[in-house]
Design a protein around this motif. Structure first.
Motif, PDB file in Angstrom:
ATOM      1  N   TYR A 195      -4.962  -2.449  -6.550  1.00  0.00           N
ATOM      2  CA  TYR A 195      -4.217  -2.810  -5.342  1.00  0.00           C
ATOM      3  C   TYR A 195      -4.416  -4.285  -4.998  1.00  0.00           C
ATOM      4  O   TYR A 195      -3.452  -5.000  -4.689  1.00  0.00           O
ATOM      5  CB  TYR A 195      -4.662  -1.927  -4.185  1.00  0.00           C
ATOM      6  CG  TYR A 195      -4.128  -2.370  -2.840  1.00  0.00           C
ATOM      7  CD1 TYR A 195      -2.789  -2.176  -2.511  1.00  0.00           C
ATOM      8  CD2 TYR A 195      -4.961  -2.995  -1.911  1.00  0.00           C
ATOM      9  CE1 TYR A 195      -2.292  -2.593  -1.281  1.00  0.00           C
ATOM     10  CE2 TYR A 195      -4.473  -3.410  -0.690  1.00  0.00           C
ATOM     11  CZ  TYR A 195      -3.143  -3.204  -0.381  1.00  0.00           C
ATOM     12  OH  TYR A 195      -2.649  -3.623   0.827  1.00  0.00           O
ATOM     13  N   PHE A 218       0.833  -1.207   0.000  1.00  0.00           N
ATOM     14  CA  PHE A 218       0.000   0.000   0.000  1.00  0.00           C
ATOM     15  C   PHE A 218       0.867   1.255   0.000  1.00  0.00           C
ATOM     16  O   PHE A 218       0.544   2.254  -0.656  1.00  0.00           O
ATOM     17  CB  PHE A 218      -0.920  -0.009   1.224  1.00  0.00           C
ATOM     18  CG  PHE A 218      -1.771   1.219   1.352  1.00  0.00           C
ATOM     19  CD1 PHE A 218      -2.943   1.343   0.627  1.00  0.00           C
ATOM     20  CD2 PHE A 218      -1.399   2.252   2.196  1.00  0.00           C
ATOM     21  CE1 PHE A 218      -3.732   2.480   0.737  1.00  0.00           C
ATOM     22  CE2 PHE A 218      -2.176   3.391   2.315  1.00  0.00           C
ATOM     23  CZ  PHE A 218      -3.351   3.505   1.585  1.00  0.00           C
ATOM     24  N   ALA A 219       1.987   1.210   0.719  1.00  0.00           N
ATOM     25  CA  ALA A 219       2.862   2.383   0.809  1.00  0.00           C
ATOM     26  C   ALA A 219       3.525   2.710  -0.525  1.00  0.00           C
ATOM     27  O   ALA A 219       3.880   3.869  -0.772  1.00  0.00           O
ATOM     28  CB  ALA A 219       3.936   2.150   1.871  1.00  0.00           C
ATOM     29  N   ARG A 272       1.519   5.225  -2.539  1.00  0.00           N
ATOM     30  CA  ARG A 272       1.374   6.483  -1.829  1.00  0.00           C
ATOM     31  C   ARG A 272       2.677   7.279  -1.868  1.00  0.00           C
ATOM     32  O   ARG A 272       2.659   8.502  -1.925  1.00  0.00           O
ATOM     33  CB  ARG A 272       0.978   6.230  -0.372  1.00  0.00           C
ATOM     34  CG  ARG A 272      -0.176   5.264  -0.149  1.00  0.00           C
ATOM     35  CD  ARG A 272      -1.513   5.696  -0.724  1.00  0.00           C
ATOM     36  NE  ARG A 272      -1.620   5.648  -2.168  1.00  0.00           N
ATOM     37  CZ  ARG A 272      -1.737   4.521  -2.884  1.00  0.00           C
ATOM     38  NH1 ARG A 272      -1.707   3.344  -2.299  1.00  0.00           N
ATOM     39  NH2 ARG A 272      -1.866   4.566  -4.201  1.00  0.00           N
ATOM     40  N   GLY A 293       2.775   9.092  -5.020  1.00  0.00           N
ATOM     41  CA  GLY A 293       1.727  10.083  -5.188  1.00  0.00           C
ATOM     42  C   GLY A 293       0.624   9.675  -6.143  1.00  0.00           C
ATOM     43  O   GLY A 293      -0.154  10.519  -6.593  1.00  0.00           O
ATOM     44  N   THR A 294       0.525   8.387  -6.454  1.00  0.00           N
ATOM     45  CA  THR A 294      -0.518   7.931  -7.377  1.00  0.00           C
ATOM     46  C   THR A 294      -1.826   7.728  -6.621  1.00  0.00           C
ATOM     47  O   THR A 294      -1.823   7.328  -5.455  1.00  0.00           O
ATOM     48  CB  THR A 294      -0.109   6.611  -8.045  1.00  0.00           C
ATOM     49  OG1 THR A 294       0.188   5.640  -7.027  1.00  0.00           O
ATOM     50  CG2 THR A 294       1.115   6.809  -8.912  1.00  0.00           C
ATOM     51  N   PRO A 295      -2.953   7.996  -7.259  1.00  0.00           N
ATOM     52  CA  PRO A 295      -4.247   7.795  -6.591  1.00  0.00           C
ATOM     53  C   PRO A 295      -4.486   6.315  -6.309  1.00  0.00           C
ATOM     54  O   PRO A 295      -4.059   5.443  -7.075  1.00  0.00           O
ATOM     55  CB  PRO A 295      -5.262   8.356  -7.592  1.00  0.00           C
ATOM     56  CG  PRO A 295      -4.566   8.323  -8.914  1.00  0.00           C
ATOM     57  CD  PRO A 295      -3.116   8.540  -8.625  1.00  0.00           C
ATOM     58  N   PHE A 296      -5.164   6.050  -5.216  1.00  0.00           N
ATOM     59  CA  PHE A 296      -5.403   4.670  -4.804  1.00  0.00           C
ATOM     60  C   PHE A 296      -6.564   4.076  -5.585  1.00  0.00           C
ATOM     61  O   PHE A 296      -7.632   4.680  -5.702  1.00  0.00           O
ATOM     62  CB  PHE A 296      -5.711   4.612  -3.308  1.00  0.00           C
ATOM     63  CG  PHE A 296      -6.048   3.236  -2.816  1.00  0.00           C
ATOM     64  CD1 PHE A 296      -5.070   2.267  -2.720  1.00  0.00           C
ATOM     65  CD2 PHE A 296      -7.350   2.913  -2.462  1.00  0.00           C
ATOM     66  CE1 PHE A 296      -5.372   0.993  -2.267  1.00  0.00           C
ATOM     67  CE2 PHE A 296      -7.666   1.647  -2.004  1.00  0.00           C
ATOM     68  CZ  PHE A 296      -6.676   0.682  -1.909  1.00  0.00           C
TER      69      PHE A 296
END
Length: 233
Positions: free
Chosen positions: A104, A89-90, A93, A96-99
């Protein structure tokens, strides 16, 4: 009735294991230093030597807390599904990419497939560096992906997905190596101490500059939106 012990010893040992917050002191203290430097230094690019030198007091303070524990045979991201999920998950982030939940979950599932291919067999001695192995595998997948023309749509899509997964697996291997060095190194020799301080300095230096870069980019985006968006009159 007495409460159960919070930490258990290995079979045949009467000495309780150190709590994890003490084992990982050399790992999380650099991030505490990073937060302080980010808060109090407005232009870190002008104080690069200070960023690197801050690893010395960081190491000293962490040493006051640190308590060693025998290194477990499993990699950090392989000890728990939660570890694996959090580290993966990190990755996005930090970039800086949108989740995206679907991407994921697919990446998380694919990481198990990569592990089945690249991980050491159970019971085998651990590698000196998981990151090096994964970097070589990632480089190979990138080369193959670059050789496939986009006109081969199916092969190009499949290899692109493999390349994407390999980069994320390399990131997890990097985290595994960092945890191994900072949490489980034998600090009885000067060579190892220098290596730990050097790694802490690198973490502080890169993280502070990266956070500063992200903050600058974010502020610039906010300013641009304010100037380009219509205002109420």
């Amino acid at each position: 009735m007495s409460a159960p012990a919070a930490h258990h010893s290995p079979p045949g040992s009467s000495t309780p294991l150190a709590p994890e917050w003490r084992v990982y002191a050399h790992l999380y203290f650099p991030f505490i230093t990073t937060v302080l430097l980010t808060l109090f230094i407005a232009q870190p690019y002008e104080h690069r030597l200070l960023l690197l030198a801050s690893a010395l007091p960081t190491y000293f303070l962490a040493s006051l807390v640190h308590h060693p524990r025998p290194r477990p045979p499993e990699r950090f991201t392989r000890r728990s599904d939660l570890h694996r999920a959090a580290v993966l998950f990190a990755y996005g982030r930090l970039l800086g990419t949108p989740f995206g939940l679907l991407n994921y979950l697919l990446d998380l599932l694919a990481s198990y497939g990569v592990g089945a291919v690249l991980d050491r067999p159970e019971g085998a001695p651990p590698r000196r560096s998981e990151f090096l192995v994964h970097v070589l595998a990632t480089a190979a997948s990138t080369v193959v992906f670059g050789m496939i023309p986009p006109s081969w749509e199916t092969a190009w899509t499949i290899m692109g997905s493999v390349d994407r997964v390999m980069y994320r697996s390399a990131w997890m291997a990097l985290v595994d190596d960092v945890v191994k060095v900072l949490a489980y190194s034998d600090l009885s020799t000067k060579k190892v101490k220098v290596g730990v301080v050097g790694l802490q300095a690198l973490i502080i230096f890169v993280t502070v500059l990266w956070l500063h870069f992200l903050f600058v980019v974010r502020r610039r985006e906010i300013v641009e939106r304010e100037f380009t968006s219509p205002t109420d009159i």
